[in-house]
Design a protein around this motif. Structure first.
Motif, short mmCIF file in Angstrom:
data_model
loop_
_atom_site.label_atom_id
_atom_site.label_comp_id
_atom_site.label_asym_id
_atom_site.label_seq_id
_atom_site.Cartn_x
_atom_site.Cartn_y
_atom_site.Cartn_z
N UNK A 185 0.83 -1.20 0.00
CA UNK A 185 0.00 0.00 0.00
C UNK A 185 0.88 1.26 0.00
N UNK A 186 1.93 1.23 0.82
CA UNK A 186 2.85 2.36 0.85
C UNK A 186 3.59 2.49 -0.49
N UNK A 187 3.92 1.37 -1.10
CA UNK A 187 4.60 1.41 -2.40
C UNK A 187 3.72 2.07 -3.45
N UNK A 188 2.45 1.70 -3.48
CA UNK A 188 1.54 2.30 -4.46
C UNK A 188 1.35 3.79 -4.19
N UNK A 189 1.25 4.15 -2.90
CA UNK A 189 1.09 5.56 -2.56
C UNK A 189 2.31 6.37 -2.98
N UNK A 190 3.49 5.80 -2.77
CA UNK A 190 4.73 6.49 -3.16
C UNK A 190 4.79 6.65 -4.67
N UNK A 191 4.43 5.60 -5.41
CA UNK A 191 4.46 5.69 -6.87
C UNK A 191 3.51 6.77 -7.39
N UNK A 192 2.33 6.84 -6.81
CA UNK A 192 1.36 7.85 -7.22
C UNK A 192 1.87 9.25 -6.88
N UNK A 193 2.49 9.38 -5.71
CA UNK A 193 3.05 10.66 -5.28
C UNK A 193 4.11 11.14 -6.26
N UNK A 194 4.98 10.22 -6.68
CA UNK A 194 6.05 10.59 -7.62
C UNK A 194 5.48 11.05 -8.96
N UNK A 195 4.43 10.39 -9.41
CA UNK A 195 3.83 10.75 -10.69
C UNK A 195 3.43 12.23 -10.69
N UNK A 196 2.90 12.69 -9.57
CA UNK A 196 2.37 14.05 -9.50
C UNK A 196 3.40 15.09 -9.04
N UNK A 197 4.40 14.67 -8.29
CA UNK A 197 5.26 15.68 -7.63
C UNK A 197 6.73 15.60 -8.03
N UNK A 198 7.10 14.65 -8.88
CA UNK A 198 8.47 14.59 -9.38
C UNK A 198 8.53 15.48 -10.62
N UNK A 199 8.68 16.78 -10.40
CA UNK A 199 8.57 17.77 -11.47
C UNK A 199 9.93 18.30 -11.88
N UNK A 200 9.97 18.98 -13.01
CA UNK A 200 11.23 19.56 -13.48
C UNK A 200 11.72 20.63 -12.51
N UNK A 201 10.79 21.40 -11.92
CA UNK A 201 11.19 22.46 -10.99
C UNK A 201 11.64 21.90 -9.65
N UNK A 202 10.99 20.81 -9.21
CA UNK A 202 11.25 20.24 -7.89
C UNK A 202 11.34 18.72 -7.99
#
Length: 267
Positions: A185-202
């Motif tokens: 569950x934590x793995x899926x949450x982390x993957x979803x988080x990265x999709x949205x917040x692993x940005x070019x600026x940050x």
């Protein structure tokens, strides 16, 4: 690129850590002189090595400049605020470094998995977080985000060591223990988080942390490589000669209460 899997020898680790810590002192002086604002986010699973890395970073730094922020659970009042509001109060002023040992990403991790926030609150976080971070960067804050990645086997080993160590048992909580059963569950949450917040600026920077020594020096070396710091010339001090006595006499020791000499009882 992932490094070799063999352990880092203690002598090599300690020498390199010392060198990196000397560079961190230079960063501190650069931040002070240039009135820079630095935010470093430390995230990852429980027992991934975030806290121990934070300790090594701040070991020789001035706590008035480099400040650790590790917020407790929100109060009832804070739960009614805009989610990022409690974190903005801890952002750095000019000449300060803030190290967030856990951050606003609690909402994308433990709150999401444990049901401490609603699906709508989680969705809103993923939508607002990149905007919030872009605002910080646009305002001149140097934001760095590190995810400490630990394997399930290594995490369990560290949990078991904490159970057996009275000095570290306090680090275990019911949420930590429950995270073993909720690993995926934590793995899926982390993957979803990265999709949205692993940005070019940050962007997120992932730190392989099964080997704590390697993780610490890798993370610190990378952090240094991302900052445009330079060595500030230190001020020159000259100790004046001690002046001659003017007749002062120290107060009778019997009039003061001293700490017992516990050290004298040690053998």
């Amino acid at each position: 690129m992932m490094g070799a899997k063999h352990g880092l020898r203690r002598t090599v680790y300690e020498a390199e850590l010392r060198r990196l810590q000397a560079e961190l002192v230079k960063v501190q002086e650069w931040v002070r002189v240039e009135r820079a604002r630095v935010v470093i986010v430390f995230e990852g699973r429980d027992a991934a090595g975030k806290g121990s890395t934070v300790k090594r970073i701040t070991e020789y730094l001035n706590p008035r400049i480099a400040r650790i922020v590790a917020l407790p659970a929100p109060t009832e009042r804070e739960r009614t605020q805009w989610y990022f509001q409690r974190y903005t109060a801890h952002l750095p002023a000019a000449g300060e470094i803030v190290l967030l040992d856990r951050s606003w990403y609690n909402r994308a991790g433990v709150e999401r998995v444990m049901g401490f926030c609603t699906p709508e609150e989680h969705r809103r976080f993923l939508q607002q977080c990149p905007v919030f971070e872009r605002m910080l960067v646009d305002d001149g804050i140097l934001l760095r985000k590190y995810w400490f990645s630990v394997s399930d086997a290594e995490q369990e080993k560290r949990f078991r060591r904490r159970l057996d160590d009275p000095m570290r048992r306090w680090k275990l909580s019911p949420v930590d223990v429950d995270s073993i059963a909720r690993w995926e569950d934590y793995s899926r949450a982390k993957d979803e988080m990265f999709v949205h917040t692993d940005t070019a600026e940050c962007p997120w920077y992932v730190v392989e942390s099964d080997d704590k020594r390697r993780a610490r020096v890798n993370m610190i070396a990378h952090l240094l490589s991302t900052l445009p710091y330079y060595e500030v010339e230190p001020p020159t001090f000259h100790l004046p000669p001690r002046p001659a006595s003017t007749g002062y006499h120290r107060t009778d020791r019997r009039l003061q209460t001293y700490v017992p000499d516990h050290a004298a009882s040690l053998r």
